[in-house]
Structures are given as C-alpha cells and as structure tokens.
Scaffold this active site. Sequence first.
Site, PDB file in Angstrom:
ATOM      1  N   SER A 153      44.219  41.118  58.225  1.00  0.00           N
ATOM      2  CA  SER A 153      45.419  40.856  57.431  1.00  0.00           C
ATOM      3  C   SER A 153      46.632  41.592  58.024  1.00  0.00           C
ATOM      4  O   SER A 153      47.733  41.044  58.108  1.00  0.00           O
ATOM      5  CB  SER A 153      45.162  41.320  55.990  1.00  0.00           C
TER       6      SER A 153
ATOM      7  N   HIS B  98      51.375  53.579  49.586  1.00  0.00           N
ATOM      8  CA  HIS B  98      50.433  53.501  50.710  1.00  0.00           C
ATOM      9  C   HIS B  98      50.153  54.896  51.273  1.00  0.00           C
ATOM     10  O   HIS B  98      49.484  55.032  52.295  1.00  0.00           O
ATOM     11  CB  HIS B  98      51.030  52.684  51.867  1.00  0.00           C
TER      12      HIS B  98
ATOM     13  N   GLY C 121      44.096  35.277  51.248  1.00  0.00           N
ATOM     14  CA  GLY C 121      43.595  35.845  49.996  1.00  0.00           C
ATOM     15  C   GLY C 121      42.090  35.710  49.826  1.00  0.00           C
ATOM     16  O   GLY C 121      41.601  35.520  48.718  1.00  0.00           O
TER      17      GLY C 121
ATOM     18  N   ASN D  47      49.867  44.251  46.542  1.00  0.00           N
ATOM     19  CA  ASN D  47      50.776  43.402  45.755  1.00  0.00           C
ATOM     20  C   ASN D  47      50.016  42.689  44.642  1.00  0.00           C
ATOM     21  O   ASN D  47      50.544  42.461  43.553  1.00  0.00           O
ATOM     22  CB  ASN D  47      51.484  42.383  46.657  1.00  0.00           C
ATOM     23  N   TRP D  48      48.789  42.355  44.918  1.00  0.00           N
ATOM     24  CA  TRP D  48      47.930  41.682  43.928  1.00  0.00           C
ATOM     25  C   TRP D  48      47.615  42.613  42.753  1.00  0.00           C
ATOM     26  O   TRP D  48      47.888  42.312  41.582  1.00  0.00           O
ATOM     27  CB  TRP D  48      46.645  41.236  44.634  1.00  0.00           C
TER      28      TRP D  48
ATOM     29  N   PHE E 168      45.218  34.015  43.092  1.00  0.00           N
ATOM     30  CA  PHE E 168      45.935  33.877  44.369  1.00  0.00           C
ATOM     31  C   PHE E 168      46.889  32.684  44.297  1.00  0.00           C
ATOM     32  O   PHE E 168      48.054  32.776  44.696  1.00  0.00           O
ATOM     33  CB  PHE E 168      44.928  33.706  45.513  1.00  0.00           C
TER      34      PHE E 168
ATOM     35  N   ARG F  40      39.659  48.042  50.630  1.00  0.00           N
ATOM     36  CA  ARG F  40      39.203  46.709  51.063  1.00  0.00           C
ATOM     37  C   ARG F  40      38.399  46.899  52.333  1.00  0.00           C
ATOM     38  O   ARG F  40      38.636  47.865  53.089  1.00  0.00           O
ATOM     39  CB  ARG F  40      40.442  45.836  51.341  1.00  0.00           C
TER      40      ARG F  40
HETATM   41  P1  A3P Z   1      45.240  38.188  53.613  1.00  0.00           P
HETATM   42  O1  A3P Z   1      46.239  38.491  54.676  1.00  0.00           O
HETATM   43  O2  A3P Z   1      43.826  38.423  54.038  1.00  0.00           O
HETATM   44  O3  A3P Z   1      45.425  36.824  53.016  1.00  0.00           O
HETATM   45  P2  A3P Z   1      49.019  43.858  50.457  1.00  0.00           P
HETATM   46  O4  A3P Z   1      49.596  43.330  49.192  1.00  0.00           O
HETATM   47  O5  A3P Z   1      48.413  45.229  50.282  1.00  0.00           O
HETATM   48  O6  A3P Z   1      49.991  43.785  51.571  1.00  0.00           O
HETATM   49  O7  A3P Z   1      47.768  42.943  50.831  1.00  0.00           O
HETATM   50  C1  A3P Z   1      47.978  41.601  51.217  1.00  0.00           C
HETATM   51  C2  A3P Z   1      46.662  40.864  51.168  1.00  0.00           C
HETATM   52  O8  A3P Z   1      46.299  40.623  49.786  1.00  0.00           O
HETATM   53  C3  A3P Z   1      46.757  39.489  51.822  1.00  0.00           C
HETATM   54  O9  A3P Z   1      45.476  39.224  52.407  1.00  0.00           O
HETATM   55  C4  A3P Z   1      47.030  38.597  50.626  1.00  0.00           C
HETATM   56  O10 A3P Z   1      46.746  37.244  50.823  1.00  0.00           O
HETATM   57  C5  A3P Z   1      46.101  39.230  49.611  1.00  0.00           C
HETATM   58  N1  A3P Z   1      46.444  38.832  48.230  1.00  0.00           N
HETATM   59  C6  A3P Z   1      47.655  38.824  47.640  1.00  0.00           C
HETATM   60  N2  A3P Z   1      47.563  38.344  46.387  1.00  0.00           N
HETATM   61  C7  A3P Z   1      46.276  38.049  46.174  1.00  0.00           C
HETATM   62  C8  A3P Z   1      45.559  37.495  45.070  1.00  0.00           C
HETATM   63  N3  A3P Z   1      46.164  37.172  43.954  1.00  0.00           N
HETATM   64  N4  A3P Z   1      44.219  37.319  45.213  1.00  0.00           N
HETATM   65  C9  A3P Z   1      43.591  37.657  46.352  1.00  0.00           C
HETATM   66  N5  A3P Z   1      44.215  38.170  47.440  1.00  0.00           N
HETATM   67  C10 A3P Z   1      45.540  38.358  47.355  1.00  0.00           C
END
Ligand code: A3P
Length: 325
Positions: free
Chosen positions: A157, A127, A283, A70-71, A261, A149
């Site tokens: 996570s 995915h 994050g 999502n990031w 984040f 990652r």
């Molecule tokens: P955590 O659960 O370790 O906090 P996905 O989008 O693939 O589902 O991944 C989700 C993970 O990306 C989560 O990790 C989330 O917090 C982290 N994430 C989302 N936005 C982020 C950002 N802007 N910077 C860093 N991590 C981010």
Amino acid sequence: MEKPRKKFIDVVDKAMVAANTMDRDELLFSYKGILYPVTVCSPEVFKAMESLEARSDDVILAGYPKSGTNWVGQILSDLVATFEKKMQNEESINDEDLEEFPYLEVGDTGKYERMNKLPSRRVIFTHLLPDNLPRSVFQNKAKILLLIRNPKDVATSFYHFSNGMSVLPSYETWDDFFIAFMTEKSTVYSFMIILFYLVPWGSYFNYLSEWNKYAEDENVMTITYEELKENRALGVKNIAAFFGISLTEEELQGVVERSSFQSMKENSLKTHGALGSILFRKGGVSDWKSLFNEDQNEKMDKAFEEHIAGTKLGMKLKYDVYCRA
Ligand code: A3P
C-alpha cells in the site's frame, strides 16, 4: 454523521500543490532520526506539540502509515459524533472553526494551544512512535487504539501511495521501494542516500517493536486491519466499549455501514478531496502477492522473525495466515 473536513482538504491540497514544484530530494526532512514530509510537518511543530495537554477521555488512534488509519479514524470520529449528537452536543463537533487536522503531527505551531481549548472528546490520529508523542499522553492516561496491519500489505500500500501522492518521494520500481521499506538505520548513510533508502515515519518493524512495549498497557487496545476486515461489526463494538462510548445496536450498525470500503470510497471526494482517489485503492488483504518475489518474501519473513515474531503484536498479526507465500 460527517464532521467538517474543509481544513483536512485545504491542508492536503496545498501540500500536494507545493510538493509538485519540489525536487525529490527536497521532499523529506529528518527529525530525531526519522524522515517526515516537509510539506506537512516541521521541527517547530514537533517542538510545539509537547505543549499538548492530553486528557483521559481523548480518543487516540495510533497506526503506521497505510495500516488503515483513515478507515479506523472514520470509525472513531463517527462513534464520537454519533454519541455527541445523542447527547445533543452537536454544535461543538460540527463547528468548522474548531476543526483541526486530525493527524497530531500535521499542522502549525499554534495547533496545540488551540487543541487545549477544544471541548472533549477530541479524536486524534497519529503515525508517531510512542516516544515521540507528547509526554502528557501517557502521563494523563489517554486511551489509545493501536492499529496494525500485516507488513507485506503495508509495504504494498505504501509503495502505491508513494507513487501517487506528490508529498512523498516516488520510486521507479517496486524493488527500489522494497529496499527503502526494509532499511532501518539512518546513521550509516550519507544524507542524500538516506532520502532514497528510508521511508517517511521510519521503519515499520521498528514501529512495531516500539509500540509492542505498550501492548499490555490497560489504556492501549490493539486491533488489526485484518480482523476488522473479517468482522467490522464486532470490531466497531469492541472499539466503542474500549472508549466507553455507549451506543445502541442500531447506532453502532450505522457506524459499521458508513465505514465500508465502498461507502468511504464513494464519499471520498467530499471527505478527502483529491487525495481520496489515491488513498482508497483496493482496501483488501493479500495484495502483496502481486508484488513480492521469492527473495523479498524471504527477506521480510526473516525480518519479521528477528524483530517481532513471538511478541504480543507479532502474534496478533497472524503472520502465518496473512503473510506466508
Ligand atoms: P490499500 O492501499 O491496500 O488499498 P491509511 O489510511 O493508513 O493511509 O491506509 C490506507 C489503506 O487503507 C489503503 O489500503 C486503503 O484502501 C485502506 N482503506 C481505507 N478505507 C478502508 C475501508 N473502509 N476498508 C478497508 N480498507 C480501507
């Protein structure tokens, strides 16, 4: 530079409501040996996906769940939207009627025919394993950003997400989840046990091995969550260069700022609806240290050595820096 997110929020909200009334063992189905959530995926949609005509200017993000899709998806969508705005194509990208759920494998059977009519550039997240993508992705030389990652933080996570997000089976303990995360083969288990002992979208180590076959491909660029955490500005610049998205330093800086984040978390009700409070958790890097015991560290270190250490993706992950206890 916000794209419309109404469809995203609608799809996720409906799936979460539907999943709330289902039993744990009804939440997943198996397709080609991999489990997916029934509330957002279906075999019919997987078959329809083959009709997608990929383009060489598509912007594709491939990443295993919880690797930060999502990031990085926000970064890619923002880069494209900023560029389109500059080229004055804003109407096409902000038209809500044209919006599709950004993850390729989530949608309805008509999605791919609609996508074939969308103007360029399309931003697509997935995915899926490379072999499960529509053949045209590789045939037509679409560019793919592969996001990886460190496996211990992915597992951590994924565990928290599984327990917060109703469309996925939850786990009573971290130890139960760890077993599921580390299990690779479905064939040796009976159907009921599969649902308990495997995670949706398949094994992460298998995912890394399969994508490693494409890591040298000139149309594939690999980036790690950790390197983006260390230097987001550099990461954004490299991503833009890979996709040939030409922006000024100032425009790139805007993308960098909007993808922090904190900024994404603050915006998350608008961009992700109810999912936002579950998704934007910590994050950070190394939260695995709060969950892994000695035995689990050993098991994962061993699996890493066996499957991925020594490969291009294995080296890129810098396991010794991010995963050694
Ligand atoms: P955590 O659960 O370790 O906090 P996905 O989008 O693939 O589902 O991944 C989700 C993970 O990306 C989560 O990790 C989330 O917090 C982290 N994430 C989302 N936005 C982020 C950002 N802007 N910077 C860093 N991590 C981010």
